[in-house]
Design an enzyme around this catalytic site. Structure first.
Site, PDB file in Angstrom:
ATOM      1  N   ARG A 186       0.841  -1.206   0.000  1.00 22.73           N
ATOM      2  CA  ARG A 186       0.000   0.000   0.000  1.00 22.73           C
ATOM      3  C   ARG A 186       0.878   1.259   0.000  1.00 22.73           C
ATOM      4  O   ARG A 186       0.523   2.278  -0.586  1.00 22.73           O
ATOM      5  CB  ARG A 186      -0.960   0.007   1.189  1.00 22.73           C
ATOM      6  CG  ARG A 186      -0.290  -0.006   2.556  1.00 22.73           C
ATOM      7  CD  ARG A 186      -1.299   0.195   3.667  1.00 22.73           C
ATOM      8  NE  ARG A 186      -0.681   0.017   4.976  1.00 22.73           N
ATOM      9  CZ  ARG A 186      -1.125   0.594   6.083  1.00 22.73           C
ATOM     10  NH1 ARG A 186      -2.176   1.384   6.048  1.00 22.73           N
ATOM     11  NH2 ARG A 186      -0.525   0.369   7.240  1.00 22.73           N
ATOM     12  N   GLU A 233     -18.525   4.785  -1.134  1.00 21.80           N
ATOM     13  CA  GLU A 233     -17.703   4.118  -2.142  1.00 21.80           C
ATOM     14  C   GLU A 233     -18.401   3.966  -3.488  1.00 21.80           C
ATOM     15  O   GLU A 233     -17.778   4.087  -4.546  1.00 21.80           O
ATOM     16  CB  GLU A 233     -17.261   2.741  -1.628  1.00 21.80           C
ATOM     17  CG  GLU A 233     -16.327   2.792  -0.428  1.00 21.80           C
ATOM     18  CD  GLU A 233     -17.040   2.961   0.909  1.00 21.80           C
ATOM     19  OE1 GLU A 233     -16.359   3.049   1.938  1.00 21.80           O
ATOM     20  OE2 GLU A 233     -18.296   2.998   0.912  1.00 21.80           O
ATOM     21  N   ARG A 266      -1.717  -4.509   3.566  1.00 16.89           N
ATOM     22  CA  ARG A 266      -1.456  -3.682   4.732  1.00 16.89           C
ATOM     23  C   ARG A 266      -0.099  -4.008   5.358  1.00 16.89           C
ATOM     24  O   ARG A 266       0.618  -3.125   5.818  1.00 16.89           O
ATOM     25  CB  ARG A 266      -2.551  -3.903   5.774  1.00 16.89           C
ATOM     26  CG  ARG A 266      -2.330  -3.155   7.087  1.00 16.89           C
ATOM     27  CD  ARG A 266      -3.338  -3.597   8.125  1.00 16.89           C
ATOM     28  NE  ARG A 266      -3.250  -2.815   9.357  1.00 16.89           N
ATOM     29  CZ  ARG A 266      -3.940  -3.075  10.458  1.00 16.89           C
ATOM     30  NH1 ARG A 266      -4.783  -4.101  10.470  1.00 16.89           N
ATOM     31  NH2 ARG A 266      -3.806  -2.324  11.527  1.00 16.89           N
TER      32      ARG A 266
END
Length: 314
Positions: free
Chosen positions: A10, A58, A167
Site C-alpha cells: 500500500r 464508495e 497492509r
C-alpha cells in the site's frame, strides 16, 4: 527473512501515484475517507488539486471516477478491498465494467493480514468478484518493486483494472535495476521439476522460503509469481504442468474463485494435472495479529512445505 528490506505494497501504491502524477497531468485520484490508510495521501500532499475525497460513499466514488474517465482523465479510485470490491460491486460492474471505462481501482487491506480489523474487513473474496466482471484486469503484487511497476502498467493500459495492495510489510525480493512488469505475464523465480508452486501477493515470499526448505528435503520446486490473476498466463501454467506434473497454488484469498480456481480451470480444459490449493478454506477470518492469523490459516512457508511433501510422497 528478517534481514531483508520489507515494505507494505500500500506504501508502494502511494509512492507510485506520486511519481506518476509528476509525469502525467491527466492522472487523478479518488478516495473514500481513507487516504491515510490507502496511502493516497502521499499523492494528495503533492497534488492536492487532483485528489478528491468522496467520503464514506464508495459507490458514489466509483460512479464519479467513471464519469471522470469519459473526459480523458485517468482516475485511480481507492478504498479497502472490502469496500472497493464488495460494497461498490454494482457500481464497478455497471458503471466501469459494462461500458469498459478506463478506471483503475486501487484496493488496499485485502486478505487475512488486515488482522485486528476482523472478519468484516478481511476481504478474501475480491479476486472472485472482480474476475467475474468481463474485461476487468485483476492483479496482486508480491513486493514493492513489482507493485510500483504494476501501477505504472495499469496507468498505461486502457481499460478497467483492479489491483489489491496489502497492509502488512512484505520482503522486497525484486531488484529494481532491469526489472520490467507486463500485465498477463507470470514470472519464474526458481526452476524446479518435482512440483510447481504458483503464488501471488504476500504468499510469493512464503513460496520462495518454502522452495529453499523443500530443496533441503530433496524436492525440486518451481516457484512462479503469478501477479496477474486475470488475464492468466495460461502458457506458463501449462508449461509448469507438463514439466512438473504437480501444481500447488498459494493465495491470501478464498480457495473458491481466485488464483487456484483460475489455474484449475485452465488445466481441466487443456492439461489435466493434480492440483493442491492453499488459501482460506471457504471460511471467514477473525480478529487477531496478522502474523498469527496467517499461520493459523495455513498461509505460511511451513504449511506449503507440508503440503508439497505430502503431494510428492516424501
Amino acid at each position: 527473512m528478517a534481514d531483508v528490506k520489507k515494505i507494505a505494497t500500500r506504501d508502494s501504491y502511494g509512492n507510485a501515484l506520486k511519481e506518476l502524477g509528476a509525469q502525467h497531468d491527466d492522472l487523478i485520484v479518488f478516495d473514500a475517507d481513507l487516504a491515510g490508510a490507502t496511502k493516497t495521501a502521499t499523492f494528495q500532499k503533492a497534488f492536492p488539486g487532483r485528489h478528491f475525497d468522496c467520503g464514506i460513499a464508495e459507490g458514489n466514488m466509483i460512479a464519479v471516477a467513471a464519469g471522470a474517465s469519459t473526459m480523458g482523465l485517468v482516475p485511480f479510485a481507492s478504498s479497502f478491498a472490502m469496500f472497493a470490491a464488495g460494497r461498490a460491486f454494482e457500481q464497478v460492474r455497471n458503471s466501469i465494467g459494462y461500458p469498459h471505462l478506463n478506471v483503475k481501482i486501487g484496493a488496499t487491506h485485502g486478505g487475512i493480514s488486515v488482522g485486528e480489523d476482523g472478519a468484516s474487513h478481511q476481504c478474501c473474496e475480491d479476486f472472485a468478484l472482480m474476475r467475474s466482471i468481463p474485461g476487468m484486469v485483476v492483479m496482486s503484487p508480491a513486493d514493492d518493486v513489482e507493485a510500483r511497476a504494476m501501477v505504472k502498467a495499469a496507468y498505461e493500459y486502457v481499460g478497467p483494472v483492479y489491483i489489491r495492495f496489502g497492509r502488512a510489510a512484505v520482503p522486497v525480493f525484486h531488484e529494481e535495476e532491469g526489472y520490467t512488469f507486463e500485465i498477463g505475464k507470470g514470472e519464474v523465480l526458481q526452476d524446479g521439476t518435482d512440483v510447481a508452486i504458483i503464488a501471488n501477493g504476500l504468499m510469493v515470499a512464503e513460496a520462495i522460503e518454502a522452495g529453499k526448505l523443500l530443496a533441503e528435503a530433496g524436492i525440486s520446486a518451481r516457484i512462479i509469481n503469478m501477479a496477474t490473476i486475470k488475464p492468466l498466463d495460461e502458457e506458463l501454467v501449462l508449461k509448469a504442468a507438463r514439466e512438473c506434473g504437480k501444481i500447488i497454488t498459494c493465495e491470501e484469498h478464498n480457495i473458491l474463485g481466485g488464483l487456484g480456481e483460475a489455474v484449475c480451470g485452465v488445466l481441466a480444459e487443456k492439461c489435466p494435472t493434480p492440483v493442491r490449493r492453499i488459501g482460506v478454506n471457504d471460511e471467514f477470518g477473525h480478529s487477531g495479529p496478522a502474523a498469527a492469523l496467517l499461520k493459523q490459516f495455513g498461509l505460511s512457508a511451513e504449511h506449503i512445505v507440508e503440503v508439497a511433501k505430502d503431494f510428492c510422497g516424501k
